[in-house]
Write an enzyme that holds these catalytic residues in place. Structure first.
Site, PDB file in Angstrom:
ATOM      1  N   ARG A   1      48.308 137.972  60.239  1.00  0.00           N
ATOM      2  CA  ARG A   1      48.235 138.311  58.821  1.00  0.00           C
ATOM      3  C   ARG A   1      49.550 137.891  58.166  1.00  0.00           C
ATOM      4  O   ARG A   1      50.578 138.554  58.311  1.00  0.00           O
ATOM      5  CB  ARG A   1      48.023 139.822  58.704  1.00  0.00           C
ATOM      6  CG  ARG A   1      47.618 140.325  57.336  1.00  0.00           C
ATOM      7  CD  ARG A   1      47.632 141.848  57.331  1.00  0.00           C
ATOM      8  NE  ARG A   1      48.999 142.351  57.369  1.00  0.00           N
ATOM      9  CZ  ARG A   1      49.362 143.520  57.895  1.00  0.00           C
ATOM     10  NH1 ARG A   1      48.470 144.293  58.451  1.00  0.00           N
ATOM     11  NH2 ARG A   1      50.623 143.905  57.874  1.00  0.00           N
TER      12      ARG A   1
ATOM     13  N   HIS B   1      49.011 143.795  54.405  1.00  0.00           N
ATOM     14  CA  HIS B   1      47.688 144.334  54.723  1.00  0.00           C
ATOM     15  C   HIS B   1      46.840 144.407  53.455  1.00  0.00           C
ATOM     16  O   HIS B   1      45.693 143.957  53.428  1.00  0.00           O
ATOM     17  CB  HIS B   1      47.835 145.720  55.337  1.00  0.00           C
ATOM     18  CG  HIS B   1      46.545 146.459  55.499  1.00  0.00           C
ATOM     19  ND1 HIS B   1      45.575 146.063  56.391  1.00  0.00           N
ATOM     20  CD2 HIS B   1      46.063 147.563  54.863  1.00  0.00           C
ATOM     21  CE1 HIS B   1      44.544 146.895  56.306  1.00  0.00           C
ATOM     22  NE2 HIS B   1      44.811 147.801  55.386  1.00  0.00           N
TER      23      HIS B   1
ATOM     24  N   TYR C   1      58.173 146.516  58.437  1.00  0.00           N
ATOM     25  CA  TYR C   1      57.817 146.620  59.847  1.00  0.00           C
ATOM     26  C   TYR C   1      57.536 145.291  60.553  1.00  0.00           C
ATOM     27  O   TYR C   1      57.468 145.248  61.774  1.00  0.00           O
ATOM     28  CB  TYR C   1      56.594 147.546  60.019  1.00  0.00           C
ATOM     29  CG  TYR C   1      55.364 147.133  59.241  1.00  0.00           C
ATOM     30  CD1 TYR C   1      54.457 146.211  59.759  1.00  0.00           C
ATOM     31  CD2 TYR C   1      55.094 147.679  57.984  1.00  0.00           C
ATOM     32  CE1 TYR C   1      53.332 145.838  59.058  1.00  0.00           C
ATOM     33  CE2 TYR C   1      53.962 147.310  57.271  1.00  0.00           C
ATOM     34  CZ  TYR C   1      53.081 146.389  57.812  1.00  0.00           C
ATOM     35  OH  TYR C   1      51.969 146.018  57.099  1.00  0.00           O
TER      36      TYR C   1
END
Length: 362
Positions: A263, A267, A276
């Site tokens: 990705r 998200h 993160y």
């Protein structure tokens, strides 16, 4: 050498590396035999580019407060498009999660409908008759049993159609995933479980979701083959998907395909991946961007150059702008619209709710 792309996992097998037919430089590996001709690859590239440009525009508009939160497909276009190119829109069903834009468009969903959905208009979730696609499913893994139900129905009707459930690695940790695979395997249903492993379930890394080397290895436990494929390799994804479709049409049951991808964006537009995601890891995956890889592939084969690439990009941009213009001209939603597209025939309870909500006489 001929590369074997038959399903990789059978009972007792050890984990293996994902299938790859085209490397990151866009070069076809020795012995690889694509199922897609060059004209079909150009069509696939167009859908992939459309998805990328569509998400870029939607992201900008969302930041301006003109669209609601959505999940971009950036970085996963090869997995989605490669698998969709193996399907027949007239007989096969797509059951999406929320990151399958190019597959939905190719299968007949209008781009303006997706725009309306992202604007919060109820009409955006209404699928026209004859379009074999279910609406977006935001609840994790809840669409997988629906795909199994469609597959079961087609088997009972002696149809040669196939149902494809799209979902992510996070969804594979849900009970709906395991129950669906068990049911489909037991009844040998024509269902393909297409797992897009983009390495993250929102902010939870793949390494913390399962101790399995890869998720396709779960397949034999449900009586079906599993395939691990380079999800950024459109050519490889299409080939393993076409083989799974042929297997399902022949009455040989379901297949679990794990597309290893990444990705590249957040998200959703409500997420901040910089908190993160290791930037160095992201950069390594960025080098395998599926859009760049397939463009290089076409360039190597003499089917795309700078001028034709610019022309194609202009055509895609015009297609998207026209879709946004049609969405802007769509009638605004009335208060009663929230009650539409729920049931084919409204239930008495829904009619009472509508009357109460709109201040009508009961």
């Amino acid at each position: 050498m001929t590369i074997d792309t038959t399903p990789q996992y059978l009972p007792g097998d050890a984990a293996v590396e994902p299938i790859q037919l085209v490397d990151e430089a866009g070069v076809l590996r020795d012995g690889a035999r694509p199922r897609l001709g060059d004209d079909e690859v150009i069509e696939a590239y167009r859908w992939m580019l459309t998805a990328r440009r569509f998400d870029e525009k939607c992201w900008s508009l969302q930041r301006q407060g003109k669209l609601s939160t959505f999940a971009p497909v950036v970085g996963q276009e090869g997995a989605v498009t490669g698998s969709a190119m193996a399907l027949d829109p007239d007989r096969d069903w797509i059951v999406p999660q929320y990151r399958e834009l190019p597959a939905q468009l190719r299968h007949g969903v209008l781009p303006e409908a997706i725009i309306l959905y992202r604007q919060g208009h109820p009409d955006g979730a209404a699928i026209p008759n004859g379009v074999n696609v279910l609406p977006y499913q935001v609840s994790l893994a809840a669409q997988i049993p629906h795909a199994v139900g469609i597959g079961w129905g087609m088997k009972l009707q002696d149809s040669d159609g196939v149902a494809v459930a799209y979902f992510g690695d996070g969804a594979s940790s849900e009970g709906d995933f395991h129950e669906s695979l068990n049911f489909a395997g037991a009844l040998a249903l024509p269902v393909i479980f297409f797992l897009q492993n983009n390495q993250w379930a929102i902010s939870t890394p793949r390494s913390q979701q399962s101790a399995a080397h890869d998720l396709a290895a779960r397949a034999p436990g449900y009586g079906m083959p599993g395939v691990s494929v380079d999800g950024n390799d459109l050519i490889a994804v299409h080939k393993v998907m076409a083989e799974a479709v042929a297997r399902a049409r022949a009455g040989q049951g379901p297949t679990l395909i794990e597309a290893q991808t990444f990705r590249l964006w957040a998200h959703t537009t409500a997420d901040d991946p910089t908190r993160y995601v290791d930037e160095a890891v992201k950069e390594r995956w960025q080098a395998g961007d599926p859009l760049l890889r397939i463009r290089r592939y076409l360039e190597h084969r003499g089917r795309l150059d700078e001028a034709s690439a610019v022309t194609l990009d202009d055509e895609v941009t015009d297609y998207i702008e026209q879709a946004f213009a049609r969405a802007a001209a769509h009638p605004a939603a009335s208060p009663s619209a929230v009650y539409e597209h729920v049931f084919a025939d409204p239930t008495p309870a829904l009619e009472r709710q509508r009357a109460f909500g709109l201040g009508e006489d009961d």
